[in-house]
Design an enzyme around this catalytic site. Structure first.
Site, PDB file in Angstrom:
ATOM      1  N   CYS A  10       0.867  -1.172   0.000  1.00 21.68           N
ATOM      2  CA  CYS A  10       0.000   0.000   0.000  1.00 21.68           C
ATOM      3  C   CYS A  10       0.909   1.229   0.000  1.00 21.68           C
ATOM      4  O   CYS A  10       2.085   1.128   0.251  1.00 21.68           O
ATOM      5  CB  CYS A  10      -0.847  -0.018   1.260  1.00 21.68           C
ATOM      6  N   ARG A  18       1.299   1.867  -5.800  1.00 19.17           N
ATOM      7  CA  ARG A  18       1.524   0.770  -4.852  1.00 19.17           C
ATOM      8  C   ARG A  18       0.216   0.135  -4.411  1.00 19.17           C
ATOM      9  O   ARG A  18       0.208  -0.881  -3.728  1.00 19.17           O
ATOM     10  CB  ARG A  18       2.281   1.282  -3.625  1.00 19.17           C
ATOM     11  N   TRP A  73      -4.145  -1.736  -1.194  1.00 16.43           N
ATOM     12  CA  TRP A  73      -4.294  -2.914  -2.053  1.00 16.43           C
ATOM     13  C   TRP A  73      -4.839  -3.983  -1.139  1.00 16.43           C
ATOM     14  O   TRP A  73      -4.174  -4.420  -0.199  1.00 16.43           O
ATOM     15  CB  TRP A  73      -2.949  -3.329  -2.649  1.00 16.43           C
ATOM     16  N   ASN A 124       0.554  -1.232   6.261  1.00 15.13           N
ATOM     17  CA  ASN A 124       0.926  -1.926   5.036  1.00 15.13           C
ATOM     18  C   ASN A 124       1.461  -3.276   5.485  1.00 15.13           C
ATOM     19  O   ASN A 124       2.376  -3.343   6.289  1.00 15.13           O
ATOM     20  CB  ASN A 124       2.018  -1.148   4.280  1.00 15.13           C
ATOM     21  N   GLY A 125       0.861  -4.362   5.003  1.00 14.75           N
ATOM     22  CA  GLY A 125       1.334  -5.698   5.386  1.00 14.75           C
ATOM     23  C   GLY A 125       0.163  -6.589   5.752  1.00 14.75           C
ATOM     24  O   GLY A 125      -0.989  -6.294   5.459  1.00 14.75           O
ATOM     25  N   GLU A 154       7.480 -13.209 -20.933  1.00 19.52           N
ATOM     26  CA  GLU A 154       7.380 -11.800 -20.531  1.00 19.52           C
ATOM     27  C   GLU A 154       6.346 -11.076 -21.379  1.00 19.52           C
ATOM     28  O   GLU A 154       5.541 -10.294 -20.862  1.00 19.52           O
ATOM     29  CB  GLU A 154       8.743 -11.119 -20.650  1.00 19.52           C
ATOM     30  N   LYS A 174       3.025  -9.070 -19.924  1.00 20.13           N
ATOM     31  CA  LYS A 174       2.722  -7.660 -20.244  1.00 20.13           C
ATOM     32  C   LYS A 174       1.298  -7.514 -20.755  1.00 20.13           C
ATOM     33  O   LYS A 174       0.547  -6.660 -20.325  1.00 20.13           O
ATOM     34  CB  LYS A 174       3.700  -7.130 -21.298  1.00 20.13           C
ATOM     35  N   GLU A 217      -1.572  -8.617 -18.027  1.00 20.85           N
ATOM     36  CA  GLU A 217      -1.714  -7.916 -16.740  1.00 20.85           C
ATOM     37  C   GLU A 217      -2.311  -6.516 -16.906  1.00 20.85           C
ATOM     38  O   GLU A 217      -2.844  -5.964 -15.951  1.00 20.85           O
ATOM     39  CB  GLU A 217      -0.391  -7.840 -15.999  1.00 20.85           C
ATOM     40  N   HIS A 246       1.524 -30.385 -27.734  1.00 19.59           N
ATOM     41  CA  HIS A 246       1.325 -31.440 -26.725  1.00 19.59           C
ATOM     42  C   HIS A 246       0.132 -31.138 -25.826  1.00 19.59           C
ATOM     43  O   HIS A 246       0.163 -31.394 -24.639  1.00 19.59           O
ATOM     44  CB  HIS A 246       2.604 -31.608 -25.898  1.00 19.59           C
ATOM     45  N   LYS A 281       2.279  -2.145  -7.624  1.00 19.57           N
ATOM     46  CA  LYS A 281       3.636  -2.150  -8.173  1.00 19.57           C
ATOM     47  C   LYS A 281       4.591  -3.014  -7.370  1.00 19.57           C
ATOM     48  O   LYS A 281       5.369  -3.769  -7.913  1.00 19.57           O
ATOM     49  CB  LYS A 281       4.171  -0.718  -8.236  1.00 19.57           C
TER      50      LYS A 281
HETATM   51  C1  AGP Z   1       5.673  -7.080 -13.922  1.00 25.05           C
HETATM   52  O1  AGP Z   1       5.067  -6.336 -14.976  1.00 25.05           O
HETATM   53  C2  AGP Z   1       4.879  -7.046 -12.664  1.00 25.05           C
HETATM   54  N1  AGP Z   1       4.631  -5.741 -12.221  1.00 25.05           N
HETATM   55  C3  AGP Z   1       5.417  -7.975 -11.586  1.00 25.05           C
HETATM   56  O2  AGP Z   1       5.471  -9.270 -12.143  1.00 25.05           O
HETATM   57  C4  AGP Z   1       6.833  -7.671 -11.012  1.00 25.05           C
HETATM   58  O3  AGP Z   1       7.812  -7.883 -12.005  1.00 25.05           O
HETATM   59  C5  AGP Z   1       7.082  -8.623  -9.844  1.00 25.05           C
HETATM   60  O4  AGP Z   1       6.129  -8.329  -8.837  1.00 25.05           O
HETATM   61  C6  AGP Z   1       8.499  -8.519  -9.251  1.00 25.05           C
HETATM   62  O5  AGP Z   1       8.705  -7.242  -8.754  1.00 25.05           O
HETATM   63  P1  AGP Z   1      10.214  -6.818  -8.350  1.00 25.05           P
HETATM   64  O6  AGP Z   1      11.032  -6.836  -9.596  1.00 25.05           O
HETATM   65  O7  AGP Z   1      10.077  -5.445  -7.766  1.00 25.05           O
HETATM   66  O8  AGP Z   1      10.717  -7.826  -7.335  1.00 25.05           O
END
Ligand code: AGP
Length: 601
Positions: free
Chosen positions: A2, A27, A76, A102-103, A478, A482, A485, A501, A596
């Site tokens: 958060c 965040r 969050w 936060n947590g 990757e 992208k 998400e 398969h 994030k």
């Molecule tokens: C990637 O687009 C995401 N936001 C997420 O997978 C991110 O890469 C992952 O949470 C790892 O974060 P970090 O690199 O800060 O450890």
């Protein structure tokens, strides 16, 4: 994960707090709230949605946010749905204490049953249990400070927390407590701030004191008292954060993601300048890192999400240039399912934020076993950079968009430089990176091509595939992340040879299947695999390299050494995801359900 901001000073604090909260919105943005302690009456305002929604409510309710101390939070959700009652700050039953968190409090239900049976809770959250416990202990005759310590002592040892607490009876003070979740205290002549990320308050200060696990700070407008987990007062030097506040603004961009995609060529140059001197020799890498890596018989790369994808690519540099076998693990798996390790392992953590709880958990377990650890991160002074034996910067500048882009390419480049430093790439990496940066920019400047590809291939589609072999499979994972998400199109990244398969059963008429074909040794095979999908009605889009291009390919990438191709092939995928999301009218920077920095396990 958060966003938390607190401020106690000599001026009005509401606007600086709300401005800081807006910068931390990446965040977490399910809901938000602010509490201002102005001595006479208190102002507690909460809203679902982001900070702009909170400002609307403040406006509509004509709340007077006069006051020189306050705390605020963007959420969050972990426990309890997204609604106003579950938004922070939480208030004690009698309205004396206010808390943001936060947590996760793992044992909140047991605490409710053991200590708070007669309390009327306003929310379903674990966080509210903390403020009600403080209130209870104060009513039992303990001071606010001691009651906070007692509350913390009741939390399960696995609990991660950053708390800001205010007491109506001590209006200028902000009590801060931290364990596993990030928390910084910022120092300025006009007051002191507290934030879960420095970039939220760079307008106020660049000088911070970091809290370590188990510590409590009592923040007043002109002093900060720091206490260790035993309640003993301690001193800690502040550190300076060099990020320019303007780096955290979108500027002319509609979204941070587009700005950060655009910055990738610059980041490549930044990394090259930082790690190479003018004679193309390595610099700014501690020789002890080189020695520790050369002494190891195997590397283990530990990361989550996009960073894990970057590790799959980085593995290739270490194996091919430094002759080191490498295993790449998802953090949350490694932490609880550790494989048999080699005799002399070396651990590399890839993490943009440096705060990912899954990765931090793995680091704790690896350090307990006494193995050497290195963190590559975009946030120095973060938890994982501080707690690993060694740390190296990604030099990418603040990455705000939830979808990681420039951190991914920065992690790949950083790993290539490190592999070159400990091994022998037989290349002039500085020159290669200079060329690659030029090519990256040329692809970035071809945005409208990818806007058209996204529109043609993905409009009204609910699913998609990215396929490739070897390095192209790594990039497919990757590329899929992208796209899914931020556009919510169900997308799978798949090893091309594996599709037949089973998963090829999902291919229907017009199912978009993107293929990367940049690796010569498998180019022909992937073309066969993509044809198998076309034969079943798929709409195929091929992104190839010059050496492997054929007519009809949707985009041909400039030719560079094949081991570096991920740095070019990922850019079309980033832009296709961006434009597909725009086409759907979605918020590119704030995808639903995400945040994030994932600071919960
Ligand atoms: C990637 O687009 C995401 N936001 C997420 O997978 C991110 O890469 C992952 O949470 C790892 O974060 P970090 O690199 O800060 O450890």
């Amino acid at each position: 994960m958060c966003g938390i901001v607190g401020y106690t000073g000599i001026n009005q604090v509401a606007q600086p707090i709300l401005k800081g909260l807006k910068k931390l919105e990446y965040r977490g943005y399910d809901s938000s709230g602010i509490y201002i302690n102005n001595g006479s009456s208190d102002i507690l305002v909460k809203a679902t949605g982001g900070v702009d929604d909170l400002r609307d409510v403040i406006e509509k309710q004509k709340k007077d946010l006069t006051g020189t101390a306050g705390i605020a939070h963007t959420r969050w959700a972990t426990h309890g749905g997204v609604n106003v009652d579950n938004a922070h700050p939480h208030m004690s039953e009698d309205g004396r204490f206010y808390l943001v968190h936060n947590g996760v409090i793992e044992n909140f239900q047991e605490l409710k049953e053991q200590y708070l049976q007669d309390v009327n809770f306003h929310s379903e959250t674990d966080s509210e249990v903390a403020v009600q416990l403080i209130d209870k202990f104060v009513k039992d005759g303990f001071s606010t400070f001691d009651s906070i310590r007692m509350m913390i002592s009741k939390l399960d040892g696995e609990s991660a927390y950053s708390f800001l607490i205010m007491d109506r009876k001590e209006p200028d003070l902000i009590f801060v407590a931290k364990n596993k979740s990030p928390m910084l205290v910022g120092l300025s002549d006009e007051g002191n701030v507290v934030a879960s990320d420095a970039i939220g308050v760079l307008d106020i200060t660049h000088d911070f004191i970091e809290l370590h696990d188990g510590e409590i700070a009592v923040v007043d407008k002109n002093k900060v008292d720091l206490f260790d987990k035993n309640g003993k007062q301690i001193q800690r030097e502040s550190f300076h954060v060099d990020i320019d506040a303007s780096d955290t603004d979108k500027g002319i961009y509609p979204y941070y993601m587009l700005k950060e995609i655009d910055e990738q060529a610059i980041v490549a140059r930044n990394l090259s300048e930082y790690y190479f001197d003018n004679n193309d020799q390595i610099q700014n890498i501690d020789p002890n890192i080189i020695k520790a890596m050369n002494d190891a018989d195997r590397f283990y790369i530990i990361a989550a999400g996009t960073s894990w994808h970057a590790g799959l690519v980085g593995k290739r540099f270490f194996e091919q240039w430094a002759n080191k076998p490498v295993e790449v693990f998802i953090s949350s798996e490694f932490a609880f399912d550790q494989p048999k390790l080699s005799e002399k392992p070396f651990f590399i953590f890839l993490t943009q934020s440096g705060e990912t709880a899954d990765s931090r958990e793995a680091l704790i377990k690896i350090k307990e076993q006494g193995y050497p650890t290195l963190t590559l991160s975009n946030v120095m002074n973060s938890t994982l950079t501080r707690e690993a034996d060694f740390a190296l910067p990604l030099m990418a500048g603040p990455e705000i968009a939830v979808a990681s882009t420039k951190a991914y390419t920065a992690q790949i480049i950083a790993q290539s430089i490190l592999a070159h430093a400990i091994g022998n790439s037989k290349m002039n990496i500085r020159e290669e990176l200079a060329n690659i940066a030029v090519y990256m920019q040329s692809i970035i400047d071809s945005k409208e091509i990818f806007q058209k590809i996204a529109n043609d291939a993905l409009k009204n589609q609910r699913s998609a595939f990215y396929i490739g072999r070897g390095l192209d499979a790594d990039v497919s994972y990757e590329a899929a992340l992208k796209l899914k998400e931020i556009s919510y199109i169900q997308t799978e990244g798949f090893a091309a040879g594996e599709l037949k398969h089973g998963t090829i059963s999902l291919i229907e008429n017009k199912t978009p299947v993107f293929a990367f074909i940049t690796q010569s040794k498998t180019a022909g095979l992937v073309r066969g695999n993509i044809s198998e999908t076309a034969a079943r009605g798929a709409k195929t889009i091929i992104i190839s390299s010059e050496k492997n291009a054929k007519s009809g390919d949707a985009y041909v990438l400039p030719q560079i050494p094949e081991i570096f191709m991920a740095l070019l092939s990922v850019i079309p995928a980033q832009l296709i995801a961006y434009y597909a999301t725009i086409d759907r009218g979605l918020n590119v920077d704030r995808p639903r359900n995400l945040a994030k920095s994932v600071t919960v396990q």
